[in-house]
Design a protein around this motif. Structure first.
Motif, PDB file in Angstrom:
ATOM      1  N   LYS A   1       0.821  -1.243   0.096  1.00  0.00           N
ATOM      2  CA  LYS A   1      -0.021   0.000  -0.077  1.00  0.00           C
ATOM      3  C   LYS A   1       0.872   1.061   0.059  1.00  0.00           C
ATOM      4  O   LYS A   1       0.646   2.205  -0.687  1.00  0.00           O
ATOM      5  CB  LYS A   1      -1.023   0.055   1.241  1.00  0.00           C
ATOM      6  CG  LYS A   1      -1.851   1.100   1.236  1.00  0.00           C
ATOM      7  CD  LYS A   1      -2.959   1.138   2.324  1.00  0.00           C
ATOM      8  CE  LYS A   1      -4.133   2.219   2.074  1.00  0.00           C
ATOM      9  NZ  LYS A   1      -5.091   2.082   3.235  1.00  0.00           N
ATOM     10  N   ALA A   2       2.028   1.172   0.562  1.00  0.00           N
ATOM     11  CA  ALA A   2       2.976   2.530   0.977  1.00  0.00           C
ATOM     12  C   ALA A   2       3.319   2.686  -0.558  1.00  0.00           C
ATOM     13  O   ALA A   2       3.691   3.825  -1.219  1.00  0.00           O
ATOM     14  CB  ALA A   2       3.850   2.164   1.971  1.00  0.00           C
ATOM     15  N   LYS A   3       4.033   1.501  -1.110  1.00  0.00           N
ATOM     16  CA  LYS A   3       4.560   1.563  -2.365  1.00  0.00           C
ATOM     17  C   LYS A   3       3.613   1.998  -3.606  1.00  0.00           C
ATOM     18  O   LYS A   3       3.911   2.844  -4.344  1.00  0.00           O
ATOM     19  CB  LYS A   3       5.341   0.268  -2.918  1.00  0.00           C
ATOM     20  CG  LYS A   3       6.477   0.082  -2.166  1.00  0.00           C
ATOM     21  CD  LYS A   3       7.114  -1.258  -2.501  1.00  0.00           C
ATOM     22  CE  LYS A   3       8.375  -1.575  -1.685  1.00  0.00           C
ATOM     23  NZ  LYS A   3       9.040  -2.880  -1.756  1.00  0.00           N
ATOM     24  N   ALA A   4       2.265   1.835  -3.582  1.00  0.00           N
ATOM     25  CA  ALA A   4       1.456   2.138  -4.430  1.00  0.00           C
ATOM     26  C   ALA A   4       0.892   3.596  -4.192  1.00  0.00           C
ATOM     27  O   ALA A   4       0.963   4.161  -5.100  1.00  0.00           O
ATOM     28  CB  ALA A   4       0.047   1.353  -4.058  1.00  0.00           C
ATOM     29  N   LEU A   5       0.960   4.029  -3.015  1.00  0.00           N
ATOM     30  CA  LEU A   5       0.594   5.511  -2.839  1.00  0.00           C
ATOM     31  C   LEU A   5       1.805   6.305  -3.267  1.00  0.00           C
ATOM     32  O   LEU A   5       1.774   7.458  -3.763  1.00  0.00           O
ATOM     33  CB  LEU A   5       0.309   6.008  -1.212  1.00  0.00           C
ATOM     34  CG  LEU A   5      -0.696   5.177  -0.771  1.00  0.00           C
ATOM     35  CD1 LEU A   5      -0.997   5.324   0.863  1.00  0.00           C
ATOM     36  CD2 LEU A   5      -2.379   5.954  -1.455  1.00  0.00           C
ATOM     37  N   LYS A   6       3.104   5.945  -3.109  1.00  0.00           N
ATOM     38  CA  LYS A   6       4.287   6.585  -3.410  1.00  0.00           C
ATOM     39  C   LYS A   6       4.093   6.691  -5.022  1.00  0.00           C
ATOM     40  O   LYS A   6       4.774   7.508  -5.512  1.00  0.00           O
ATOM     41  CB  LYS A   6       5.485   5.856  -2.870  1.00  0.00           C
ATOM     42  CG  LYS A   6       6.772   6.760  -2.700  1.00  0.00           C
ATOM     43  CD  LYS A   6       7.977   5.740  -2.022  1.00  0.00           C
ATOM     44  CE  LYS A   6       8.988   6.957  -1.627  1.00  0.00           C
ATOM     45  NZ  LYS A   6       9.769   6.577  -0.627  1.00  0.00           N
ATOM     46  N   ALA A   7       3.773   5.353  -5.544  1.00  0.00           N
ATOM     47  CA  ALA A   7       3.964   5.350  -7.080  1.00  0.00           C
ATOM     48  C   ALA A   7       2.875   6.447  -7.629  1.00  0.00           C
ATOM     49  O   ALA A   7       2.931   7.061  -8.679  1.00  0.00           O
ATOM     50  CB  ALA A   7       3.547   3.932  -7.501  1.00  0.00           C
ATOM     51  N   ALA A   8       1.844   6.772  -6.910  1.00  0.00           N
ATOM     52  CA  ALA A   8       0.698   7.693  -7.379  1.00  0.00           C
ATOM     53  C   ALA A   8       1.194   9.036  -6.944  1.00  0.00           C
ATOM     54  O   ALA A   8       0.329  10.106  -7.288  1.00  0.00           O
ATOM     55  CB  ALA A   8      -0.448   7.206  -6.563  1.00  0.00           C
ATOM     56  N   GLY A   9       2.300   9.433  -6.444  1.00  0.00           N
ATOM     57  CA  GLY A   9       3.071  10.505  -6.204  1.00  0.00           C
ATOM     58  C   GLY A   9       2.788  11.114  -4.893  1.00  0.00           C
ATOM     59  O   GLY A   9       3.043  12.217  -4.546  1.00  0.00           O
ATOM     60  N   ARG A  10       2.103  10.204  -3.879  1.00  0.00           N
ATOM     61  CA  ARG A  10       2.201  10.747  -2.377  1.00  0.00           C
ATOM     62  C   ARG A  10       3.313  10.688  -1.951  1.00  0.00           C
ATOM     63  O   ARG A  10       4.208   9.570  -1.907  1.00  0.00           O
ATOM     64  CB  ARG A  10       0.961   9.940  -1.811  1.00  0.00           C
ATOM     65  CG  ARG A  10      -0.381   9.853  -2.512  1.00  0.00           C
ATOM     66  CD  ARG A  10      -1.056  10.991  -1.809  1.00  0.00           C
ATOM     67  NE  ARG A  10      -1.744  10.774  -0.405  1.00  0.00           N
ATOM     68  CZ  ARG A  10      -2.561   9.690  -0.028  1.00  0.00           C
ATOM     69  NH1 ARG A  10      -3.293   9.408  -0.961  1.00  0.00           N
ATOM     70  NH2 ARG A  10      -2.617   9.613   1.314  1.00  0.00           N
ATOM     71  N   PRO A  11       3.790  11.593  -0.749  1.00  0.00           N
ATOM     72  CA  PRO A  11       5.093  11.309  -0.373  1.00  0.00           C
ATOM     73  C   PRO A  11       5.269  10.555   0.893  1.00  0.00           C
ATOM     74  O   PRO A  11       5.300  10.906   1.975  1.00  0.00           O
ATOM     75  CB  PRO A  11       5.368  12.874   0.243  1.00  0.00           C
ATOM     76  CG  PRO A  11       3.938  13.322   0.538  1.00  0.00           C
ATOM     77  CD  PRO A  11       3.147  12.637  -0.680  1.00  0.00           C
ATOM     78  N   VAL A  12       4.684   9.232   0.598  1.00  0.00           N
ATOM     79  CA  VAL A  12       4.739   8.233   1.695  1.00  0.00           C
ATOM     80  C   VAL A  12       6.004   7.840   2.335  1.00  0.00           C
ATOM     81  O   VAL A  12       7.223   7.331   1.411  1.00  0.00           O
ATOM     82  CB  VAL A  12       3.734   6.913   1.176  1.00  0.00           C
ATOM     83  CG1 VAL A  12       3.723   6.071   2.454  1.00  0.00           C
ATOM     84  CG2 VAL A  12       2.412   7.510   1.086  1.00  0.00           C
ATOM     85  N   ILE A  13       6.343   7.672   3.491  1.00  0.00           N
ATOM     86  CA  ILE A  13       7.391   7.134   4.193  1.00  0.00           C
ATOM     87  C   ILE A  13       6.933   5.578   4.640  1.00  0.00           C
ATOM     88  O   ILE A  13       6.174   5.626   5.359  1.00  0.00           O
ATOM     89  CB  ILE A  13       7.926   7.912   4.911  1.00  0.00           C
ATOM     90  CG1 ILE A  13       8.584   9.068   4.407  1.00  0.00           C
ATOM     91  CG2 ILE A  13       9.171   7.202   5.992  1.00  0.00           C
ATOM     92  CD1 ILE A  13       9.196  10.140   5.420  1.00  0.00           C
ATOM     93  N   GLY A  14       7.647   4.497   4.150  1.00  0.00           N
ATOM     94  CA  GLY A  14       7.335   3.212   4.474  1.00  0.00           C
ATOM     95  C   GLY A  14       8.214   2.712   5.768  1.00  0.00           C
ATOM     96  O   GLY A  14       9.372   2.427   5.357  1.00  0.00           O
TER      97      GLY A  14
END
Length: 401
Positions: A24-37
């Motif tokens: 989920k974190a990687k998917a959000l990051k791929a969508a441009g969100r600045p997620v830190i996992g």
């Protein structure tokens, strides 16, 4: 009458929570969100170059383009036996080694080989999310033995004795621990091992974090510390964590000849041999020096201290200092029910979801590893990301009322 499309046995398996959070974190990051996992237990370092070169060379050799023995390449099995003697002080023959597709297959093979329906496994809790599922798939019954932060997440012989029944067959022993980072001291390992031996139990010991201990706390193999266990011990291990090789998928189990022979037979029908290229990479790893892991340990230790300090500074959070692996396991029970970001999370699962939604930081809730009220954060990620992620959590949880 119509039957279910998916069998009850497979349908009842819980999803791997750690992989789900990471995905989920990687998917959000791929969508441009600045997620830190902080979800997956995966070193952020590349696999050392000499190991990669060994794989490239193997890929050029036609003999590695063919099937190889289901139980592993003979030269790798011999190298694993020698590495185990070097690192754990445990002597085993190459014939006592089964090379598996990652550590998870070693876990599954072991329980499938040892358990009959209804057999019980003492499972120190918090536990790695895959253990109870592998036990259940084999027809076994996981019996949780919980040790909280008050006792450093370390179970005692008294607790194990209280959970023992006539159906108990195996004690699962994990030190250093995923998810808590707890490490049993040599005298504790010996006491638990001698208790298991006195009860005639099997001990399955997962030693995949053997090289990742800190503060001078030593790794102690229960198989070596307690010779009285005899041929009722199985060692699980792999190259993933020590050599930053999570994607290469090479693990192993070491055990008595009859158990390894039976588990090899199972693997011959399930997957056959591990990729030959990966096996040759693993051979370069286990037969080579430990310089790479020593370099990684310096970074992990630095990040460990930063993470514990950052989490401990949050009112309502108790984060015992982990002495092994690369995880911090924080007690967040005092935050549950408080208003945070306009919501009152009642469980650590709700709290983790809230943190991901509001400040875009991915952590794994305690429900994945046992009781609610805790969260696991991996510090196997870059220093800058760690600092930013902890800062976001501090600011968000610091406003709890």
């Amino acid at each position: 009458m119509t039957s279910a499309r998916v069998s009850q046995r497979i349908g009842s398996i819980a999803e791997s929570a750690t992989l789900a959070v990471d995905a989920k974190a990687k998917a959000l990051k791929a969508a441009g969100r600045p997620v830190i996992g902080f979800g997956a237990g995966e070193p952020d370092f590349p696999t050392p170059g000499y190991i990669v070169e060994a794989a490239i060379e193997a890929a050029r050799q036609p003999r590695f383009h063919r099937y190889s023995p289901a139980g592993g390449l003979p030269e790798l099995k011999q190298a694993i036996a020698e590495k185990t003697l070097r690192d754990s002080g445990y002597e085993a023959a190459a014939s006592q080694v089964l090379v598996t597709n990652g550590g998870k297959q070693a876990v599954y093979n072991t329980f499938a080989t040892l358990l009959d329906p209804g057999d019980e496994v003492l499972l120190p809790t918090p536990y790695w999310t895959t253990y109870p599922e592998a036990i259940r798939l084999a027809g076994g019954v996981p019996v949780e033995v919980f040790a909280g932060p008050e006792q450093g997440y370390l179970v005692t012989v008294d607790q194990l004795e209280a959970a023992l029944t006539e159906r108990t067959k195996i004690l699962l022993f994990v030190s250093p621990s995923n998810p808590t980072g707890a490490v049993y001291l040599p005298e504790q390992v010996k006491e638990i091992g001698e208790w298991a031996a006195s009860k005639g139990l099997w001990v399955v010991t997962d030693e995949i974090y053997e090289h990742l201990t800190y503060d001078g706390v030593p790794f102690t193999s229960i198989a070596t510390a307690v010779p009285a266990l005899g041929d009722r011990v199985v060692i699980l291990n792999g190259v993933a964590k020590t050599y930053a090789m999570t994607g290469w998928r090479v693990g192993w189990m070491i055990g008595p000849g009859d158990v390894i022979k039976a588990a090899t037979n199972l693997q011959s029908h399930a997957t056959s041999n591990v990729s030959n290229v990966s096996q040759m990479a693993a051979l370069a790893a286990v037969a080579g020096p430990l310089d790479a892991v020593e370099e990684m340990k310096v970074a992990f230790d630095r990040r460990r201290k930063a993470m514990v300090a950052g989490l401990s500074a949050i009112p309502g959070v108790n984060c015992p200092t982990p002495h092994g692996a690369f995880y911090a396991y924080a007690d967040v029970r005092r935050l549950l029910g408080k208003e945070i970001g306009g919501v009152r999370p009642a469980t650590s699962a709700e709290l983790a979801a809230l943190i991901l939604d509001k400040v875009e930081v991915a952590i794994v809730p305690g429900e994945a590893f046992g009781p609610s009220g805790y969260v696991r954060l991996s510090y196997a990620l870059g220093d800058d990301d760690l600092a930013e992620g902890v800062s976001r959590i501090q600011e968000f949880l610091g406003a709890a009322r």
